[in-house]
Design a protein around this motif. Structure first.
Motif, short mmCIF file in Angstrom:
data_model
loop_
_atom_site.label_atom_id
_atom_site.label_comp_id
_atom_site.label_asym_id
_atom_site.label_seq_id
_atom_site.Cartn_x
_atom_site.Cartn_y
_atom_site.Cartn_z
N ARG A 1 0.59 -1.42 -0.02
CA ARG A 1 0.15 0.27 -0.17
C ARG A 1 0.88 1.56 0.40
O ARG A 1 1.89 1.03 0.49
N GLN B 1 -2.15 4.80 11.81
CA GLN B 1 -2.71 3.94 11.34
C GLN B 1 -4.43 4.51 12.57
O GLN B 1 -4.92 3.92 12.84
N GLU C 1 -5.39 6.97 13.28
CA GLU C 1 -5.98 8.26 13.10
C GLU C 1 -6.84 7.69 11.23
O GLU C 1 -7.96 8.20 11.41
N ALA C 2 -5.92 6.27 10.30
CA ALA C 2 -7.17 5.61 9.61
C ALA C 2 -8.50 4.77 10.50
O ALA C 2 -9.45 4.58 9.79
N ARG C 3 -7.82 4.48 11.82
CA ARG C 3 -9.11 2.81 12.55
C ARG C 3 -9.91 4.14 12.65
O ARG C 3 -11.30 4.33 12.88
N ALA D 1 -11.19 6.74 11.55
CA ALA D 1 -12.00 7.49 9.85
C ALA D 1 -13.04 6.50 9.45
O ALA D 1 -13.14 6.67 8.63
N GLY D 2 -12.69 5.07 10.09
CA GLY D 2 -13.22 3.63 9.80
C GLY D 2 -12.81 3.60 8.71
O GLY D 2 -12.77 2.28 7.50
N ARG D 3 -11.35 3.80 7.98
CA ARG D 3 -10.68 3.47 6.54
C ARG D 3 -9.53 2.54 7.51
O ARG D 3 -8.37 2.09 6.58
N ALA D 4 -9.29 1.77 8.28
CA ALA D 4 -8.34 0.88 8.54
C ALA D 4 -7.55 -0.03 7.64
O ALA D 4 -6.85 -0.45 7.47
N ASP D 5 -8.73 -0.47 6.28
CA ASP D 5 -7.90 -1.32 5.67
C ASP D 5 -7.28 -0.77 4.39
O ASP D 5 -6.15 -1.20 3.73
N ALA D 6 -7.38 0.96 4.66
CA ALA D 6 -5.61 1.60 3.96
C ALA D 6 -4.79 2.11 4.75
O ALA D 6 -4.16 2.30 3.71
N ALA D 7 -5.01 1.97 5.62
CA ALA D 7 -3.72 2.26 6.89
C ALA D 7 -2.65 1.58 6.07
O ALA D 7 -2.50 0.35 5.90
#
Length: 415
Positions: A69, A293, A295-297, A299-305
């Motif tokens: 990623r 990570q 921040e992404a979690r 925001a509900g974007r853990a799969d993109a962290a």
């Protein structure tokens, strides 16, 4: 192999469950799948993508950058393999270590340097008909009889003398030897590539080049960090183009990496110790990934962290050891403490990983500590199935073999 164990409080500190036995990590491997030579070119190996079980994907290694990623931190072990194996003879009784005349030679010895110390001293494994006593002189630099031309100095090359200081190492299984001058320089002149015991040919010119990563910098290993052997400059450039970052740690791999576990109860296994260094820049980069990570979690974007990706079990052990060292000093979970230390971390199922999210690794020996580590990381069921698939698909195993991509079993949980 049994099913994965829960990550309990004991496992969080690296302790081993009493329900695990070495037999849980055994498998049958056809001997013809043990790679005796590397692929024709770096990057030509195969890559088993076992990151999303049970949907195995058989890839080529050059597809690795496509699994990354943007923002991933890829951590390499930049240790350099030293030509650590020497052959020679015991000195005959009374022979001085710096005799000008030809030495009086006794029995044959084989020396494998395990660690280079200060003051021209080393720790080494010594094989001889009878263990050398303190003060015993060894004349080293002889040619291995079955070595190909160019692999070692000619048999007429002068020998050099080392003195046995005594037993050494955590369990007195090594010997401390005093060299007459800088050990690394003498090894470069007289030593041979320390190929693993399952590679049957004598080391040659191919091994001097290919049993070394292209990014090796710091000399000190007696075994290669084999997951890194697949990389060439083109693959490294593709990792950069994918938006991932590259950082390094150094862990000098010891010969104990090939030692099978000989006790049934894993808690009784004496893990070998290795020296590692985590630079300040690598520790800071990991802290930055951890913040992204969180921040992404949120925001509900853990799969993109972004993730911390370890290239090989040695890079993983260095990072996890540095995290345990940070915890011991009161730092937050997942913090990595920079600096240089020894580690004897033994990772088995039940261990709670602090740092690494994804792992590139080769296929490991049955009943080995490295097989236990990857089983802890990806889950025992995943590893059991992945190895069965690899054997059925005729993947090549061990140091010169193919690679596998793994993701942490509990990667979806917040640490």
């Amino acid at each position: 192999m049994t099913a994965s164990l829960p990550r309990d409080a004991a496992g969080a500190t690296g302790a081993t469950s009493p329900s695990l036995s070495v037999d849980d990590f055994d498998f049958d491997l056809p001997p013809e799948l043990i790679a005796q030579h590397p692929a024709a070119r770096r990057g030509d190996s195969r890559l088993l993508d076992a990151g999303s079980p049970p949907a195995w994907r058989d890839r080529g290694f050059r597809e690795l950058p496509g699994l990354l990623r943007r923002g991933d931190l890829v951590v390499f072990n930049d240790t350099r393999v030293i030509p650590a194996r020497l052959w020679g003879f015991k000195a005959a009784q009374g022979d001085a270590p710096h005799a000008q005349a030809g030495p009086a030679l006794g029995g044959v010895v084989e020396v494998l340097v395990e660690r280079v110390l200060a003051d021209h001293r080393v720790w080494a494994h010594v094989r001889a008909s009878k263990s050398p006593k303190p003060g015993q002189v060894l004349w080293l630099g002889a040619r291995r009889p079955d070595a190909p031309e160019g692999a070692l100095p000619p048999s007429s090359a002068p020998l050099f003398a080392v003195r046995t200081v005594g037993r050494a190492g955590p369990d007195d299984s090594l010997f401390e030897l005093a060299f007459p001058s800088e050990p690394l320089a003498l090894l470069d002149q007289y030593g041979a590539v320390p190929l693993p015991p399952y590679i049957t040919h004598a080391p040659g010119g191919e091994d001097a080049e290919r049993y070394q990563t292209v990014y090796a910098r710091h000399p000190g290993s007696v075994a290669a960090p084999t997951a890194g052997l697949h990389f060439d400059d083109a693959v490294l450039a593709q990792i950069d183009a994918a938006g991932a970052r590259r950082m390094a740690v150094t862990l000098h791999v010891g010969a104990g990496t090939f030692q099978p576990v000989r006790v049934s109860d894993l808690r009784q296994h004496p893990m070998h110790s290795e020296w590692y260094t985590v630079p300040e820049a690598t520790a800071q980069a990991i802290a930055e990934v951890r913040a992204l990570q969180v921040e992404a979690r949120a925001a509900g974007r853990a799969d993109a962290a972004p993730r911390v990706v370890a290239v090989g079990t040695t890079a993983m052990r260095a990072l996890e050891s540095a995290a345990l060292a940070a915890e011991a000093e009161g730092a937050a979970f997942g913090t990595v403490l920079p600096g240089a230390r020894d580690t004897a971390l033994f990772v088995t199922p039940g261990y709670c990983f602090r740092v690494v999210d994804a792992l590139l690794t080769n296929f490991h020996l049955p009943r080995s500590t490295l097989l236990m580590l990857v089983s802890a990381f990806a889950g025992m069921d995943t590893i059991h199935a992945a190895y069965a698939h690899a054997i059925a698909q005729r993947y090549r195993f061990f140091s010169y073999g193919d690679a596998m991509w793994l993701c942490r079993e509990d990667a979806g949980t917040l640490r």
